[in-house]
Design an enzyme around this catalytic site. Structure first.
Site, short mmCIF file in Angstrom:
data_model
loop_
_atom_site.label_atom_id
_atom_site.label_comp_id
_atom_site.label_asym_id
_atom_site.label_seq_id
_atom_site.Cartn_x
_atom_site.Cartn_y
_atom_site.Cartn_z
N GLU A 60 9.26 9.17 -16.31
CA GLU A 60 7.91 9.91 -16.55
C GLU A 60 7.05 9.44 -18.22
OE1 GLU A 60 6.98 14.25 -14.15
OE2 GLU A 60 9.62 13.81 -14.66
N HIS A 63 0.88 -1.37 -0.02
CA HIS A 63 0.12 -0.07 -0.04
C HIS A 63 0.87 0.82 0.00
CE1 HIS A 63 -3.43 -2.90 1.37
NE2 HIS A 63 -2.48 -2.81 2.13
N SER A 67 14.72 22.74 -14.47
CA SER A 67 13.23 23.49 -14.35
C SER A 67 13.69 24.68 -15.51
CB SER A 67 12.41 23.46 -13.56
OG SER A 67 11.60 24.80 -13.37
N LYS A 100 15.78 22.03 -9.07
CA LYS A 100 15.20 21.03 -9.77
C LYS A 100 16.28 19.28 -10.62
CE LYS A 100 11.22 20.28 -9.52
NZ LYS A 100 10.11 20.71 -9.87
#
Ligand code: ARG
Length: 461
Positions: free
Chosen positions: A291, A157, A278, A284
């Site tokens: 992704e 979970h 970024s 970043k």
């Protein structure tokens, strides 16, 4: 006045619109090498069986080699008017060798031709994906060998469950990739019968030798039913379904990489080469490749669904609907291949933050099960009762704001008088993972053995 948005198109007239919807050359030109290979095998067989003359066959084969060279050199002008790769090649062949070219299509149809071409293409792709999956397994295995005893939290979970080892986690994906390879290899086996010679749908009256073309094209033999052979696209569906499962696996790992690399977790660091910055936030390091792998699985699964829907309503044998089998399949197989390359690169180059993983593994009362197991083993409590006692100890620790090993012996004995100081030996994460020696368990010793198994296995496959 006609509508501005689509009026221009209609202005082209029905012939142009028909040409546009009918043509597949925009995408099936990718099959040029397979088309020419199939034609050469067919032509050789026709001459061998005396169906066409040796002279004509020699001219045709010579011409086909020239066409191949032109396409490879980027000198070939593909024409949409000629609809597809089969007619583009044949038309150029006619320009090059004249009348003899017209004999190539004896005892064959575009229906068996396209099925053959596409099978050859999918077969090559399956072999390539299998190789890529193997490389992915090797990259994971390298990490498992290097980090057989690096401790991290295991989750259920996505809540801390029990400590595991990073090597064990890597080997979980080696197992998935092994099943993926099994599916690719299995699909290849079933695919490997030759449709060529099934002609339009009913076979042919010419005395062809289908064993001969099968052999020339590396097939195990000819397909046994002409109707099935020209209307079957199972081989694409199987490749896409194996690919969908593989893409789903990659997507799950991609998701883990995204989570692990966020500062909140800080389990791994991706190299600059697989991250982007970024434009506004200088700190970043975005895991874009992961992704995109996660997202590309959508294309692969979409292609499978799309082709299942194309096929499900088709009566035997060929229908033009089947031309819609290629674009999505090419796109999906490309997407999986690129995803595998990127994922393999990421796995090879990522570094792990062992202290951070280990600290996270110790949080969240991850050794509560070890404590319960100790109560069963040492005090002979039934597991259910041990579970209950442990629950009370967890509640106590939570109230004190400490971990289980932060509780004093008196605190513990207040819940279960039989507990001795021995219990502390099982509360550490090292002991916890080291004790999981059941077959398939996470103990570093097991991981090293399993890694050795895979090292041997991959050397042979
Ligand atoms: N371009 C067609 C395809 O990809 C080739 C077969 C055409 N056959 C036919 N009977 N129109 O499916």
């Amino acid at each position: 006045m006609s509508n501005k948005m689509w009026g221009g198109r209609f202005g082209e007239g029905p012939d142009r619109i028909m040409e546009e919807i009918n043509a597949s050359i925009g995408f099936d030109q990718r099959l040029f090498a397979q088309d020419i290979q199939g034609s050469k095998a067919h032509c050789t067989m026709l001459a061998e069986k005396g169906i066409i003359s040796r002279t004509d066959a020699d001219q045709i084969i010579d011409g086909l080699d020239k066409v191949l060279a032109e396409i490879e050199a980027g000198e070939f002008a593909f024409s949409r008017e000629l609809e597809d790769i089969h007619m583009n090649v044949e038309s150029r062949l006619t320009e090059l060798v004249g009348a003899a070219a017209g004999r190539l299509h004896t005892a064959r149809s575009r229906n068996d031709q396209v099925a053959t071409d596409f099978k050859l293409y999918v077969r090559d792709t399956l072999d390539h994906l299998d190789e890529q999956l193997k490389d992915f397994q090797l990259a994971l295995l390298e990490k498992a060998e290097a980090h057989a005893d690096a401790i991290m939290p295991g989750f259920t979970h996505l809540q801390t469950a029990q400590p595991v080892t990073f090597g064990h986690h890597c080997l979980a994906y080696v197992e998935m990739a092994a099943r993926d390879r099994g599916r690719m290899q299995d699909a290849r086996k079933r695919l490997n019968l030759n449709p060529l010679g099934s002609a339009a749908l009913a076979g042919t009256s010419f005395p062809i030798d289908r064993e001969m073309t099968a052999k020339a094209l590396g097939f195990d033999g000819p397909t046994r039913n002409s109707l099935d052979a020209v209307s079957d696209r199972d081989f694409v569906l199987e490749a896409l379904s194996a690919s969908s499962i593989a893409a789903m696996h990659l997507s799950r790992l991609a998701e883990e990489i995204v989570v692990w690399s966020t500062p909140g977790f800080d389990f791994i660091r991706l190299p600059d080469s697989f991250t982007t910055g970024s434009s506004i936030m200088p700190q970043k390091r975005n895991p874009d490749a992961a992704e995109l792998i996660r997202a590309k699985s959508g294309r692969v699964i979409g292609a499978l669904t799309s082709l299942l829907i194309v096929m499900k309503g088709l009566p035997l044998a060929y229908s033009k609907d089947m031309q819609e089998d290629k674009e999505a399949a090419f796109d999906a197989l490309d997407a999986l291949s690129l995803s595998l390359a990127a994922m393999t690169g990421m796995v090879r180059t990522l570094t792990i933050n062992e202290p951070s993983m280990k600290a996270a593994a110790a949080r969240g009362f991850s050794t509560a099960t070890d404590l319960a197991d100790w109560l069963v083993r040492e005090l002979n409590l039934p597991f259910r009762q041990a579970h209950h006692v442990t629950g009370s100890l967890v509640a106590k620790a939570e109230a004190r704001g400490c971990d289980l090993d932060g509780l004093s012996l008196e605190d513990m004995q207040a819940v279960e008088p039989g507990i001795t100081k021995d219990v502390y030996s099982v509360l550490g994460v090292e002991n916890s993972v080291a004790s999981r020696t059941s077959f398939g368990g996470t103990a570093p010793e097991n991981v090293r053995q399993m890694a050795a198994f895979w090292r041997k296995e991959l050397e042979q496959s």
